[in-house]
Write a protein that holds these residues in place. Structure first.
Motif, PDB file in Angstrom:
ATOM      1  N   UNK A 181      -6.174   2.027  -7.151  1.00 18.13           N
ATOM      2  CA  UNK A 181      -5.105   3.040  -7.205  1.00 18.13           C
ATOM      3  C   UNK A 181      -5.207   4.057  -6.073  1.00 18.13           C
ATOM      4  N   UNK A 182      -6.127   3.800  -5.118  1.00 18.05           N
ATOM      5  CA  UNK A 182      -6.210   4.649  -3.922  1.00 18.05           C
ATOM      6  C   UNK A 182      -6.071   3.783  -2.669  1.00 18.05           C
ATOM      7  N   UNK A 183      -5.359   2.663  -2.786  1.00 13.02           N
ATOM      8  CA  UNK A 183      -5.203   1.696  -1.686  1.00 13.02           C
ATOM      9  C   UNK A 183      -6.455   0.863  -1.440  1.00 13.02           C
ATOM     10  N   UNK A 184      -7.417   0.885  -2.385  1.00 11.61           N
ATOM     11  CA  UNK A 184      -8.613   0.066  -2.178  1.00 11.61           C
ATOM     12  C   UNK A 184      -8.243  -1.414  -2.187  1.00 11.61           C
ATOM     13  N   UNK A 185      -8.955  -2.212  -1.412  1.00  9.08           N
ATOM     14  CA  UNK A 185      -8.662  -3.648  -1.356  1.00  9.08           C
ATOM     15  C   UNK A 185      -8.757  -4.302  -2.731  1.00  9.08           C
ATOM     16  N   UNK A 186      -7.930  -5.312  -2.940  1.00 11.18           N
ATOM     17  CA  UNK A 186      -7.961  -6.049  -4.188  1.00 11.18           C
ATOM     18  C   UNK A 186      -8.884  -7.246  -4.117  1.00 11.18           C
ATOM     19  N   UNK A 187      -8.761  -8.109  -5.101  1.00 12.20           N
ATOM     20  CA  UNK A 187      -9.598  -9.298  -5.168  1.00 12.20           C
ATOM     21  C   UNK A 187      -9.068 -10.415  -4.291  1.00 12.20           C
ATOM     22  N   UNK A 188      -7.727 -10.514  -4.221  1.00 13.99           N
ATOM     23  CA  UNK A 188      -7.112 -11.558  -3.414  1.00 13.99           C
ATOM     24  C   UNK A 188      -5.677 -11.186  -3.117  1.00 13.99           C
ATOM     25  N   UNK A 189      -5.120 -11.832  -2.084  1.00 17.18           N
ATOM     26  CA  UNK A 189      -3.710 -11.703  -1.762  1.00 17.18           C
ATOM     27  C   UNK A 189      -3.033 -13.023  -2.102  1.00 17.18           C
ATOM     28  N   UNK A 231       1.449 -10.260  -2.384  1.00 17.57           N
ATOM     29  CA  UNK A 231       1.092  -9.299  -3.423  1.00 17.57           C
ATOM     30  C   UNK A 231      -0.432  -9.244  -3.465  1.00 17.57           C
ATOM     31  N   UNK A 232      -0.963  -8.049  -3.601  1.00 20.86           N
ATOM     32  CA  UNK A 232      -2.418  -7.894  -3.646  1.00 20.86           C
ATOM     33  C   UNK A 232      -2.853  -7.716  -5.097  1.00 20.86           C
ATOM     34  N   UNK A 244       0.863  -1.179   0.000  1.00 23.50           N
ATOM     35  CA  UNK A 244       0.000   0.000   0.000  1.00 23.50           C
ATOM     36  C   UNK A 244       0.898   1.226   0.000  1.00 23.50           C
ATOM     37  N   UNK A 245       0.342   2.367  -0.334  1.00 22.33           N
ATOM     38  CA  UNK A 245       1.153   3.582  -0.400  1.00 22.33           C
ATOM     39  C   UNK A 245       0.795   4.525   0.742  1.00 22.33           C
ATOM     40  N   UNK A 246       1.736   5.382   1.077  1.00 19.76           N
ATOM     41  CA  UNK A 246       1.523   6.370   2.130  1.00 19.76           C
ATOM     42  C   UNK A 246       1.265   7.726   1.494  1.00 19.76           C
ATOM     43  N   UNK A 247       0.232   8.389   1.927  1.00 16.34           N
ATOM     44  CA  UNK A 247      -0.129   9.701   1.393  1.00 16.34           C
ATOM     45  C   UNK A 247       0.598  10.786   2.181  1.00 16.34           C
ATOM     46  N   UNK A 248       1.348  11.662   1.496  1.00 16.29           N
ATOM     47  CA  UNK A 248       2.027  12.752   2.203  1.00 16.29           C
ATOM     48  C   UNK A 248       1.042  13.552   3.052  1.00 16.29           C
ATOM     49  N   UNK A 249       1.462  13.883   4.251  1.00 16.59           N
ATOM     50  CA  UNK A 249       0.617  14.655   5.154  1.00 16.59           C
ATOM     51  C   UNK A 249      -0.172  13.810   6.120  1.00 16.59           C
ATOM     52  N   UNK A 250      -0.226  12.510   5.885  1.00 14.61           N
ATOM     53  CA  UNK A 250      -0.940  11.628   6.816  1.00 14.61           C
ATOM     54  C   UNK A 250       0.056  10.976   7.771  1.00 14.61           C
ATOM     55  N   UNK A 251      -0.465  10.563   8.917  1.00 14.60           N
ATOM     56  CA  UNK A 251       0.369   9.844   9.860  1.00 14.60           C
ATOM     57  C   UNK A 251       0.703   8.472   9.309  1.00 14.60           C
ATOM     58  N   UNK A 252       1.930   8.051   9.500  1.00 17.25           N
ATOM     59  CA  UNK A 252       2.318   6.705   9.073  1.00 17.25           C
ATOM     60  C   UNK A 252       1.534   5.678   9.864  1.00 17.25           C
ATOM     61  N   UNK A 253       1.190   4.596   9.216  1.00 15.86           N
ATOM     62  CA  UNK A 253       0.471   3.528   9.897  1.00 15.86           C
ATOM     63  C   UNK A 253      -1.019   3.534   9.661  1.00 15.86           C
ATOM     64  N   UNK A 254      -1.522   4.576   8.943  1.00 10.87           N
ATOM     65  CA  UNK A 254      -2.956   4.612   8.667  1.00 10.87           C
ATOM     66  C   UNK A 254      -3.353   3.563   7.640  1.00 10.87           C
ATOM     67  N   UNK A 255      -2.419   3.191   6.786  1.00 13.65           N
ATOM     68  CA  UNK A 255      -2.713   2.215   5.756  1.00 13.65           C
ATOM     69  C   UNK A 255      -2.237   0.832   6.197  1.00 13.65           C
ATOM     70  N   UNK A 297      -0.139   5.246  -8.612  1.00 13.97           N
ATOM     71  CA  UNK A 297      -0.734   5.374  -7.293  1.00 13.97           C
ATOM     72  C   UNK A 297       0.389   5.860  -6.387  1.00 13.97           C
ATOM     73  N   UNK A 298       0.690   7.165  -6.529  1.00 14.04           N
ATOM     74  CA  UNK A 298       1.853   7.752  -5.876  1.00 14.04           C
ATOM     75  C   UNK A 298       3.103   6.938  -6.211  1.00 14.04           C
ATOM     76  N   UNK A 299       3.733   6.319  -5.207  1.00 17.65           N
ATOM     77  CA  UNK A 299       4.918   5.499  -5.469  1.00 17.65           C
ATOM     78  C   UNK A 299       4.580   4.018  -5.317  1.00 17.65           C
ATOM     79  N   UNK A 300       3.406   3.640  -5.800  1.00 15.70           N
ATOM     80  CA  UNK A 300       2.921   2.278  -5.636  1.00 15.70           C
ATOM     81  C   UNK A 300       3.884   1.243  -6.197  1.00 15.70           C
ATOM     82  N   UNK A 301       4.175   0.236  -5.389  1.00 21.29           N
ATOM     83  CA  UNK A 301       5.118  -0.804  -5.789  1.00 21.29           C
ATOM     84  C   UNK A 301       4.359  -1.891  -6.545  1.00 21.29           C
ATOM     85  N   UNK A 302       3.875  -1.526  -7.712  1.00 22.47           N
ATOM     86  CA  UNK A 302       3.088  -2.469  -8.491  1.00 22.47           C
ATOM     87  C   UNK A 302       2.961  -2.036  -9.934  1.00 22.47           C
TER      88      UNK A 302
END
Length: 585
Positions: A223-231, A217-218, A198-209, A311-316
């Motif tokens: 592209x907004x950290x929404x849950x996927x279909x499966x892990x 892998x999800x 998941x990605x971290x949004x600048x300005x938010x506290x770390x750990x919210x995601x 999705x920001x710096x999404x690792x995907x």
């Protein structure tokens, strides 16, 4: 997930990012108050249908970097991962684009975007403007049962709509035709994404995601950290297989959104979600193309890989497939996809003609086989040379732990293993070719060094040995001598040392292997005695203990260890040269 950012103020971040586009594309301008990036009127040669898109920030280069001639007329930005409000969109339609020939608004299927853009579209219609709105939903990660009445999310396939509809508008098509073609692209595009984090949004506290586990892998993550279909814990091959199944398996009634046959012409878009290296994206692209061909018989007529919607710096990464259809006009979807666009977000640089008639010739292996190293005419005893080399190389291999220990103190610890790899490779080569010509004998050794030794030391040794072979050929051409004696080797070694100085400024006193090599060459030239020359090399290597480095990685590593150990490269070379002298006896 990285929670570290160079810019932590999200408002400043979005505005400065939008401003940057005007710096890199002179055709654009920024309405800072309303966060609208739009095409300058004089950059559009003639009136045309205007194309508007937008959404939350954080998906760059989409949407704003797609503004430019041949693509979008304007993009409206919200804050990070949040829709712009209706007034921003309304102002864009009414004030920032040419609306005389109509306006097409393309929005991805997210509730906030659909409602806010929709409200602005209705206000514009009420004001008497001709405006159409297309909602893009291409995400196969959301099945029919899950999507329900809302439908699929919009993801990277949207950029294909932007590009094709923008090109058609630039060709002067009417609003009805531009809308129809955009709809055709949307209905024939299917996509899915996957991410390792998941990605971290600048300005938010770390750990919210919520974070994924190390090996997870999800699949189908939004592209907004929404849950996927499966892990999944699948490797790349298994991951791609699952993603393509979601997109293309018609037996899956929940997700069989688009039927693609092997006879269909398709476009394949492989999109970086922001945090995958270009190197890894290359490997992913190859895997996807191989699987889509092997498992589905699909051979895309266009393969486009790069960073289009993040999705920001999404690792995907995400995959999109567009099944080409007849537009019913003189402009095909491929023509429109390949048409030039003066925007920084679109990076498909291959011309239509190149895709249609690609070059077929290759330079096969052995193309340069006619260029061969020539004998120098100076003879050696190959059995004696093999014996001496074998002894020296075995000494060097035995010294690897010591060299590695020294390099761990003052470098990155790989000097010993690099020398050992080269030595083992040369040992394997010895005895396979009873070559009596000195230069050709040396060439064979050099080819092993080039193949087996990497890093800085490998390059230096390869340069030196090639130059040494050249020095032997030079010596042979300048005299009638037939034997490669100590005098000949000394002269050739001197030439090689001079040649190496063109590529590295290393001199004795810089704490490098030259501290051992230069004394060896100098003493051999003076006395013609290999044993004395090896002793001089050993003494030179010992002097590097306590010597501060002025070249090489040791300069950057720093620390105080250099006072206790000699330079590992110089020490390793001295061990080899001492062993060579012993082997020649």
């Amino acid at each position: 997930m990285s929670s570290k950012h160079f810019i932590n103020d999200p408002t400043h971040l979005v505005l400065s990012a939008l401003h940057s586009i005007t710096l890199t594309n002179p055709t654009t301008a920024l309405d800072r108050t309303n966060k609208i990036l739009y095409l300058r009127p004089d950059a559009q040669p003639s009136p045309q249908v205007s194309l508007i898109s937008g959404g939350g920030s954080g998906h760059e280069p989409s949407f704003a970097a797609f503004v430019g001639p041949g693509a979008l007329s304007a993009a409206v930005a919200g804050t990070i991962f949040a829709s712009p409000n209706a007034d921003q969109v309304r102002r864009c339609i009414l004030e920032r684009v040419q609306a005389d020939r109509g306006v097409l608004v393309v929005v991805m299927n997210y509730t906030g975007d659909v409602l806010n853009f929709g409200m602005a579209v209705e206000k514009a219609k009420a004001a008497g403007l001709r405006v159409e709105m297309l909602v893009m939903g291409d995400d196969a990660g959301v099945g029919r049962s899950q999507g329900g009445k809302v439908g699929r999310r919009g993801i990277a396939g949207t950029v294909l709509v932007h590009k094709i509809a923008g090109a058609l508008a630039a060709k002067g098509a009417e609003l009805e035709e531009v809308y129809a073609v955009a709809k055709l692209v949307a209905e024939n595009t299917v996509s899915i994404g996957s991410s390792l984090s998941h990605v971290h949004v600048p300005g938010r506290e770390a750990g919210e995601e919520e974070e994924l586990k190390k090996d997870e892998v999800e699949i189908g993550m939004g592209i907004h950290n929404e849950p996927g279909s499966e892990k999944s814990t699948a490797d790349l091959k298994g991951l791609v297989k699952t993603m393509l199944k979601y997109m293309l398996d018609q037996s899956d009634k929940d997700r069989g959104f688009l039927e693609v046959k092997s006879s269909d012409e398709t476009v394949l878009l492989i999109n970086n979600l922001g945090g995958v290296s270009v190197l890894e994206m290359g490997g992913i692209t190859t895997e996807v193309v191989e699987q889509v061909s092997k498992d589905y018989g699909i051979k895309p007529v266009r393969i486009i890989a790069g960073t289009f919607m993040t999705s920001l710096n999404g690792l995907g990464f995400s995959l999109s497939i567009l099944k080409l259809q007849d537009t019913g006009s003189k402009h095909s979807l491929l023509d429109l996809l390949d048409a030039p666009a003066e925007c920084t977000g679109w990076s498909a640089a291959i011309k239509s003609s190149t895709w249609t008639k690609p070059p077929t010739q290759t330079l096969d292996e052995g193309h340069g086989a006619g260029i061969e190293n020539k004998p120098c005419g100076l003879q050696i005893d190959p059995q004696l040379a093999d014996k001496a080399l074998k002894h020296a190389l075995e000494k060097l291999i035995a010294a690897e732990p010591e060299v590695t220990k020294y390099d761990t103190v003052v470098g990155d610890g790989d000097c010993g293993t690099g020398l050992k790899r080269g030595a083992e490779g040369i040992l394997e080569k010895l005895g396979s070719d009873k070559q009596a010509d000195a230069a050709l004998y040396l060439d064979a050794i050099t080819s092993v060094v080039e193949d087996r030794m990497d890093g800085t030391s490998g390059a230096i040794y390869a340069i030196f040995l090639n130059a040494l072979a050249h020095g032997l050929r030079t010596q042979a051409s300048s005299s009638s001598q037939k034997q490669a004696d100590a005098k000949v080797w000394a002269a050739a070694l001197h030439d090689a040392l001079q040649a190496m100085s063109r590529y590295t400024p290393a001199k004795p006193g810089d704490r490098t292997l030259v501290d051992a090599l230069a004394p060896f060459v100098e003493e051999l030239g003076r006395s013609g005695d290999v044993r004395k020359a090896a002793a001089a090399a050993d003494e030179g290597a010992k002097k590097t203990k306590g010597m501060k480095a002025s070249l090489g990685r040791t300069v950057y590593v720093g620390g105080s260890g250099f006072e206790e150990v000699p330079d590992p490269g110089a020490h390793g070379l001295a061990v080899f040269l001492k062993g060579l002298a012993e082997g020649l006896e």
